[in-house]
Design a protein around this motif. Structure first.
Motif, PDB file in Angstrom:
ATOM      1  N   MET A  70      -5.863   8.299   2.690  1.00 21.81           N
ATOM      2  CA  MET A  70      -4.909   6.717   2.494  1.00 21.81           C
ATOM      3  C   MET A  70      -4.964   6.743   3.606  1.00 21.81           C
ATOM      4  SD  MET A  70      -2.744   8.860  -0.267  1.00 21.81           S
ATOM      5  CE  MET A  70      -4.833   9.415  -0.373  1.00 21.81           C
ATOM      6  N   PRO A  71      -5.338   4.670   2.560  1.00 22.69           N
ATOM      7  CA  PRO A  71      -5.096   3.754   3.606  1.00 22.69           C
ATOM      8  C   PRO A  71      -3.769   3.687   5.187  1.00 22.69           C
ATOM      9  CG  PRO A  71      -5.022   3.530   1.342  1.00 22.69           C
ATOM     10  CD  PRO A  71      -4.720   4.934   1.695  1.00 22.69           C
ATOM     11  N   GLU A  72      -4.015   3.017   6.512  1.00 21.92           N
ATOM     12  CA  GLU A  72      -3.422   3.331   7.082  1.00 21.92           C
ATOM     13  C   GLU A  72      -2.250   1.946   6.596  1.00 21.92           C
ATOM     14  OE1 GLU A  72      -3.341   1.229  11.272  1.00 21.92           O
ATOM     15  OE2 GLU A  72      -5.364   1.862  10.936  1.00 21.92           O
ATOM     16  N   GLY A  73      -1.142   2.848   7.305  1.00 19.82           N
ATOM     17  CA  GLY A  73       0.379   1.919   6.232  1.00 19.82           C
ATOM     18  C   GLY A  73       1.055   2.142   5.330  1.00 19.82           C
ATOM     19  N   SER A  74      -0.110   3.145   4.376  1.00 19.24           N
ATOM     20  CA  SER A  74       0.169   3.408   3.466  1.00 19.24           C
ATOM     21  C   SER A  74       1.773   3.886   3.008  1.00 19.24           C
ATOM     22  CB  SER A  74      -0.348   3.804   2.106  1.00 19.24           C
ATOM     23  OG  SER A  74      -0.785   5.622   2.797  1.00 19.24           O
ATOM     24  N   ASP A 112       3.765   1.831   1.026  1.00 14.64           N
ATOM     25  CA  ASP A 112       3.201   0.684   0.397  1.00 14.64           C
ATOM     26  C   ASP A 112       3.841   0.551  -1.552  1.00 14.64           C
ATOM     27  OD1 ASP A 112       1.456   2.468  -1.120  1.00 14.64           O
ATOM     28  OD2 ASP A 112      -0.859   1.651   0.174  1.00 14.64           O
ATOM     29  N   GLY A 113       4.143   1.106  -1.763  1.00  9.69           N
ATOM     30  CA  GLY A 113       4.476   1.446  -3.546  1.00  9.69           C
ATOM     31  C   GLY A 113       3.322   1.712  -4.305  1.00  9.69           C
TER      32      GLY A 113
END
Length: 72
Positions: free
Chosen positions: A1-5, A26-27
């Motif tokens: 998963m992308p960092e900050g997600s 991140d929605g």
């Protein structure tokens, strides 16, 4: 998963070959393929869960907390 997600919850498709990952920061719900032999998720698709122009915000409870996959 992308960092900050902020992945929070996941649910498997009944086939066991897809996983839906809810990312509260991140929605997005990310649809991933699942390779059980390798223990590997590969992202296939993303879906934004909030109305256009709405940013996810935990303080205002606009985020999501759970994903449920129907058997049908």
């Amino acid at each position: 998963m992308p960092e900050g997600s902020g992945p929070r919850h996941l649910a498997f498709h009944p086939s066991g070959k897809l996983v839906f990952v809810l990312c509260e920061l991140d929605g997005y719900v990310r649809t991933c393929s699942w390779d059980s032999e390798k223990g590997l998720l590969v992202q296939l698709h993303t879906t934004y869960t909030l109305p256009d122009g709405t940013a996810p915000c935990r303080a205002h409870h606009s985020g999501s907390a759970h994903v449920l996959v129907s058997a049908d």
